[in-house]
Scaffold this motif. Structure first.
Motif, PDB file in Angstrom:
ATOM      1  N   UNK A 186       0.762  -1.179  -0.007  1.00 21.84           N
ATOM      2  CA  UNK A 186      -0.060  -0.069  -0.169  1.00 21.84           C
ATOM      3  C   UNK A 186       0.634   1.231  -0.087  1.00 21.84           C
ATOM      4  N   UNK A 187       1.987   1.262   0.474  1.00 22.70           N
ATOM      5  CA  UNK A 187       3.004   2.483   0.367  1.00 22.70           C
ATOM      6  C   UNK A 187       3.131   2.827  -0.948  1.00 22.70           C
ATOM      7  N   UNK A 188       2.772   4.152  -1.354  1.00 21.19           N
ATOM      8  CA  UNK A 188       2.968   4.578  -2.408  1.00 21.19           C
ATOM      9  C   UNK A 188       4.369   4.731  -2.991  1.00 21.19           C
ATOM     10  N   UNK A 189       4.715   4.453  -4.270  1.00 19.99           N
ATOM     11  CA  UNK A 189       6.034   4.526  -4.873  1.00 19.99           C
ATOM     12  C   UNK A 189       6.232   6.012  -4.751  1.00 19.99           C
ATOM     13  N   UNK A 190       7.710   6.231  -4.259  1.00 14.58           N
ATOM     14  CA  UNK A 190       8.110   7.485  -4.388  1.00 14.58           C
ATOM     15  C   UNK A 190       8.156   8.590  -5.672  1.00 14.58           C
ATOM     16  N   UNK A 191       7.638   9.524  -5.291  1.00 17.27           N
ATOM     17  CA  UNK A 191       7.097  10.470  -6.327  1.00 17.27           C
ATOM     18  C   UNK A 191       8.433  11.130  -7.059  1.00 17.27           C
ATOM     19  N   UNK A 192       8.403  11.247  -8.434  1.00 14.25           N
ATOM     20  CA  UNK A 192       9.383  11.775  -8.968  1.00 14.25           C
ATOM     21  C   UNK A 192       9.562  13.372  -8.944  1.00 14.25           C
ATOM     22  N   UNK A 193      10.425  13.893  -8.830  1.00 17.56           N
ATOM     23  CA  UNK A 193      10.895  15.172  -8.737  1.00 17.56           C
ATOM     24  C   UNK A 193      11.027  15.786 -10.144  1.00 17.56           C
ATOM     25  N   UNK A 194      10.097  16.863 -10.362  1.00 25.18           N
ATOM     26  CA  UNK A 194      10.109  17.395 -11.788  1.00 25.18           C
ATOM     27  C   UNK A 194      11.085  18.458 -11.670  1.00 25.18           C
ATOM     28  N   UNK A 195      11.561  18.503 -12.912  1.00 20.93           N
ATOM     29  CA  UNK A 195      12.572  19.738 -13.320  1.00 20.93           C
ATOM     30  C   UNK A 195      11.424  20.658 -13.467  1.00 20.93           C
ATOM     31  N   UNK A 196      11.901  22.055 -13.698  1.00 21.06           N
ATOM     32  CA  UNK A 196      11.104  23.307 -14.088  1.00 21.06           C
ATOM     33  C   UNK A 196      10.701  23.017 -15.582  1.00 21.06           C
ATOM     34  N   UNK A 219       6.380  22.003 -19.181  1.00 22.06           N
ATOM     35  CA  UNK A 219       5.871  21.406 -20.395  1.00 22.06           C
ATOM     36  C   UNK A 219       4.427  20.697 -20.258  1.00 22.06           C
ATOM     37  N   UNK A 220       4.027  20.472 -18.845  1.00 24.08           N
ATOM     38  CA  UNK A 220       2.908  19.687 -18.455  1.00 24.08           C
ATOM     39  C   UNK A 220       1.892  20.534 -18.268  1.00 24.08           C
ATOM     40  N   UNK A 221       2.061  21.965 -18.068  1.00 20.66           N
ATOM     41  CA  UNK A 221       1.091  22.997 -17.678  1.00 20.66           C
ATOM     42  C   UNK A 221       0.093  23.142 -19.165  1.00 20.66           C
ATOM     43  N   UNK A 222      -0.964  23.242 -18.967  1.00 22.79           N
ATOM     44  CA  UNK A 222      -1.894  23.772 -20.103  1.00 22.79           C
ATOM     45  C   UNK A 222      -1.554  25.134 -20.591  1.00 22.79           C
ATOM     46  N   UNK A 223      -1.652  25.107 -21.958  1.00 18.03           N
ATOM     47  CA  UNK A 223      -1.464  26.609 -22.592  1.00 18.03           C
ATOM     48  C   UNK A 223      -2.560  27.159 -22.550  1.00 18.03           C
ATOM     49  N   UNK A 224      -2.312  28.583 -22.440  1.00 18.60           N
ATOM     50  CA  UNK A 224      -3.350  29.626 -22.591  1.00 18.60           C
ATOM     51  C   UNK A 224      -3.527  30.147 -23.752  1.00 18.60           C
ATOM     52  N   UNK A 225      -4.760  29.919 -24.466  1.00 13.98           N
ATOM     53  CA  UNK A 225      -4.999  30.462 -25.928  1.00 13.98           C
ATOM     54  C   UNK A 225      -5.772  31.523 -25.997  1.00 13.98           C
ATOM     55  N   UNK A 226      -6.211  32.364 -24.889  1.00 14.06           N
ATOM     56  CA  UNK A 226      -6.956  33.408 -25.014  1.00 14.06           C
ATOM     57  C   UNK A 226      -6.492  34.414 -25.324  1.00 14.06           C
ATOM     58  N   UNK A 227      -7.249  35.828 -25.216  1.00 12.50           N
ATOM     59  CA  UNK A 227      -6.445  37.011 -25.673  1.00 12.50           C
ATOM     60  C   UNK A 227      -5.350  37.220 -24.707  1.00 12.50           C
ATOM     61  N   UNK A 228      -4.299  38.142 -24.948  1.00 16.89           N
ATOM     62  CA  UNK A 228      -3.200  38.600 -23.998  1.00 16.89           C
ATOM     63  C   UNK A 228      -3.995  39.492 -22.688  1.00 16.89           C
TER      64      UNK A 228
END
Length: 97
Positions: free
Chosen positions: A49-59, A64-73
């Motif tokens: 049941x112990x969750x696997x250690x979470x991977x640390x993300x680089x910036x 790259x994972x965040x949603x892209x904003x496509x609206x007006x400036x």
């Protein structure tokens, strides 16, 4: 809130709603922690049941994972104005009661 009664042999039944809310299945191991006037039940995590250690993300990976904003400036001034308007709306709502 549910009430239970300690049986003659010292057993305390846990209501189904409580077991379901916490995902406790038959055979689950619980630790009893004495809290002074009461006790706290805590599940004992097994190796499976112990969750696997979470991977640390680089910036770069995070960006790259965040949603892209496509609206007006949008400018900083527009954001500040929207925050102030919402703060005023909430203030007026709170004080109109």
């Amino acid at each position: 809130m549910a009430r239970v009664r300690i049986s003659e042999n010292g057993s305390v039944p846990l209501p189904q709603a409580v077991r379901d809310a916490h995902g406790w299945k038959p055979g689950a191991e619980l630790e009893i922690v004495d809290g002074g006037r009461g006790v706290v039940l805590q599940p004992v995590e097994t190796e499976q049941e112990v969750p696997a250690k979470k991977k640390t993300l680089t910036i770069e990976e995070f960006l790259a994972m965040r949603p892209k904003y496509e609206g007006p400036p949008i400018t900083d001034e527009m954001i500040e104005q929207a925050v102030l308007e919402e703060a005023k709306r909430r203030w007026n709502e709170k004080n109109s009661r």
